[in-house]
Scaffold this motif. Structure first.
Motif, PDB file in Angstrom:
ATOM      1  N   PHE A   9       0.698  -1.093   0.157  1.00 30.07           N
ATOM      2  CA  PHE A   9       0.135  -0.454  -0.309  1.00 30.07           C
ATOM      3  C   PHE A   9       0.572   0.968   0.253  1.00 30.07           C
ATOM      4  O   PHE A   9       2.373   1.286   0.371  1.00 30.07           O
ATOM      5  N   PRO A  17       0.187   3.444  -7.152  1.00 31.20           N
ATOM      6  CA  PRO A  17      -0.340   1.857  -5.780  1.00 31.20           C
ATOM      7  C   PRO A  17      -0.217   0.604  -6.901  1.00 31.20           C
ATOM      8  O   PRO A  17      -1.278   0.233  -8.320  1.00 31.20           O
ATOM      9  N   GLN A 294      -5.568   3.440   1.432  1.00 33.04           N
ATOM     10  CA  GLN A 294      -4.447   3.089   0.823  1.00 33.04           C
ATOM     11  C   GLN A 294      -3.260   3.787   2.267  1.00 33.04           C
ATOM     12  O   GLN A 294      -3.095   2.202   2.469  1.00 33.04           O
ATOM     13  N   GLU A 298      -2.629   0.211   4.835  1.00 35.85           N
ATOM     14  CA  GLU A 298      -1.225   0.390   5.205  1.00 35.85           C
ATOM     15  C   GLU A 298      -1.129  -0.201   6.721  1.00 35.85           C
ATOM     16  O   GLU A 298      -0.031  -0.783   7.379  1.00 35.85           O
TER      17      GLU A 298
END
Ligand SMILES: Nc1ncnc2c1ncn2[C@@H]1O[C@H](COP(=O)(O)OP(=O)(O)OP(=O)(O)O)[C@@H](O)[C@H]1O
Ligand SMILES: [Mg+2]
Length: 410
Positions: A9, A17, A294, A298
């Motif tokens: 991510f 990405p 994202q 993450e």
């Protein structure tokens, strides 16, 4: 496993990405419309992709450029315009690089050598008037000329499009520079050259050149209103909004089904999986915002070291990301003029079914419903934050969640 080195991510900006979601319409617009039509010499407008911060404008066009580059096209890097900079200098440099890709820099033809020299002068002095003094011509003309040469070289090469991506276009605040830039690009897009087709007939065709402009919706005011019809006819504008939950879920499906492949630290590979409800929770938390998607991913990745990401880990990760999620939405709201912000606030406070123009006008203290019109219109057509159906709805679901609930708290 599950550390900073293998985390797929990427909540930073300006990256493509690894965990990609949706935007299929825009990607297929490039693949199935823009590229084939420009290659075939058919006219096709440039593309302007606008949207609120973090909606993935830069990532989208970078991905398009990446696909183009893999197909052998000549692609400029993403040209980010810093606030107040002279865009013509940057674009001139990029066009010179394209000309080099096209093999023009070694050309012995005087016409081409002259065109390159003129653009080199633009790269040095930009919109400044000194240049015009020299040969009486405006900088945009030099840019168009060289772009045309690049286009002609692309035709000769065959199956190649020259792609130009200019980002942060809202930073072009100098009206003269903006106008020169739009005319240079627009003229190159509409330029036609004569080519010989089988049977020795001569026909006119457009050049295989594609232009993408990306930036904040404010650009529409600058280019749309002032430059008016010419700009609108030459560029097609798309305003990005949130990504569909289905698309986000699909992007996480690889984790759920097979697991995401990572190096196992011993020369082999391992897979990181994600529980189905963990994936669903990420989709729910991020409210269609690619940046938050994202970020949630993450943080969930870092929230444990097990081979499978669990819903509890997603929740734990998100707790650490809440401040950033709040800041993200606040940044969007802070940019808005007071009226627009007020409308959103008022709209969010009404129950969903009662978000009509009439009720919103009342709550904003207007005497007439029509007074909501211009503000609502901007929030809809320019910014893509709301949809003026009956009743009004939010398209920006993170803004809605922030204004009307405890979100981002879990
Ligand atoms: N289609 C997508 N799928 C998954 N993540 C995405 C997608 N598009 C963008 N992102 C992620 O969203 C974040 C924001 O993307 P990007 O920087 O392109 O936004 P932007 O609209 O250009 O924002 P800004 O207005 O701040 O320049 C990045 O972390 C990027 O990785
Ligand atoms: Mg960007």
């Amino acid at each position: 496993m599950r550390d900073a080195l293998d985390n797929p991510f990427s909540p930073g900006s300006d990256t493509i990405p690894d965990v990609w979601a949706g935007r299929t319409e825009q990607l297929s617009d490039w693949r199935d419309v823009v590229r084939p039509r420009r290659l075939a010499g058919l006219p096709e407008r440039g593309r302007t992709v606008l949207g609120e911060p973090g909606l993935g404008k830069s990532a989208l066009v970078r991905r398009i450029a990446q696909q183009a580059s893999r197909a052998g096209d000549w692609v400029t890097p993403q040209l980010r315009i810093p606030a107040g900079a002279d865009p013509l200098k940057l674009v001139a440099e990029a066009v010179l690089a394209l000309a080099a890709d096209a093999g023009l820099s070694t050309s012995r033809e005087k016409r081409i050598g002259d065109a390159i020299a003129r653009v080199q002068a633009v790269a040095l002095s930009g919109v400044s008037l000194t240049l015009r003094g020299a040969d009486g011509r405006e900088p945009y003309a030099a840019l168009t000329e060289l772009l045309v040469e690049v286009g002609v070289a692309a035709i000769a090469e065959g199956d190649v499009v020259a792609v130009i991506h200019i980002d942060e276009v809202q930073n072009i605040t100098d009206e003269k520079a903006l106008s020169q830039l739009l005319i240079a690009l627009g003229d190159a897009l509409t330029h036609e050259v004569e080519v010989t087709v089988p049977g020795d007939a001569r026909v006119a065709r457009s050049l295989p050149i594609a232009v993408y402009l990306t930036g904040l919706p404010d650009f529409e005011d600058m280019a749309g209103a002032r430059k008016g019809a010419t700009f609108a006819r030459r560029f097609k504008t798309t305003t990005l909004s949130a990504i569909d939950d289905d698309d986000l879920a699909e992007a996480l499906q690889e984790f759920v089904l097979e697991g995401w492949e990572v190096p196992d630290g011993a020369g082999g590979t391992a897979r990181v999986r994600m529980d189905r409800d963990a994936a669903a929770l990420i989709v729910d938390l991020c409210r269609g915002e690619p940046f938050l998607f994202q970020l949630a991913g993450e943080q969930a990745w870092y929230a444990g070291g097990t081979p499978t990401i669990t819903a509890a880990q997603v929740r734990q990760g998100w707790r650490g990301a809440q401040r950033e999620a709040t800041a993200h939405v606040e940044r969007i709201l802070e940019r808005l003029p007071a009226r627009e912000r007020q409308l959103l606030q008022v709209m969010a406070e009404l129950p969903a079914a009662e978000r009509t123009a009439t009720r919103i006008a009342e709550a904003m203290g207007f005497a007439k419903v029509t007074e909501v019109g211009p503000t609502a219109q901007r929030l809809d057509t320019v910014r893509g934050i709301i949809d003026r159906g009956k009743p009004y709805t939010f398209r920006h679901r993170a803004v809605e969640a922030y204004l009307s609930s405890d979100w981002p708290r879990v």
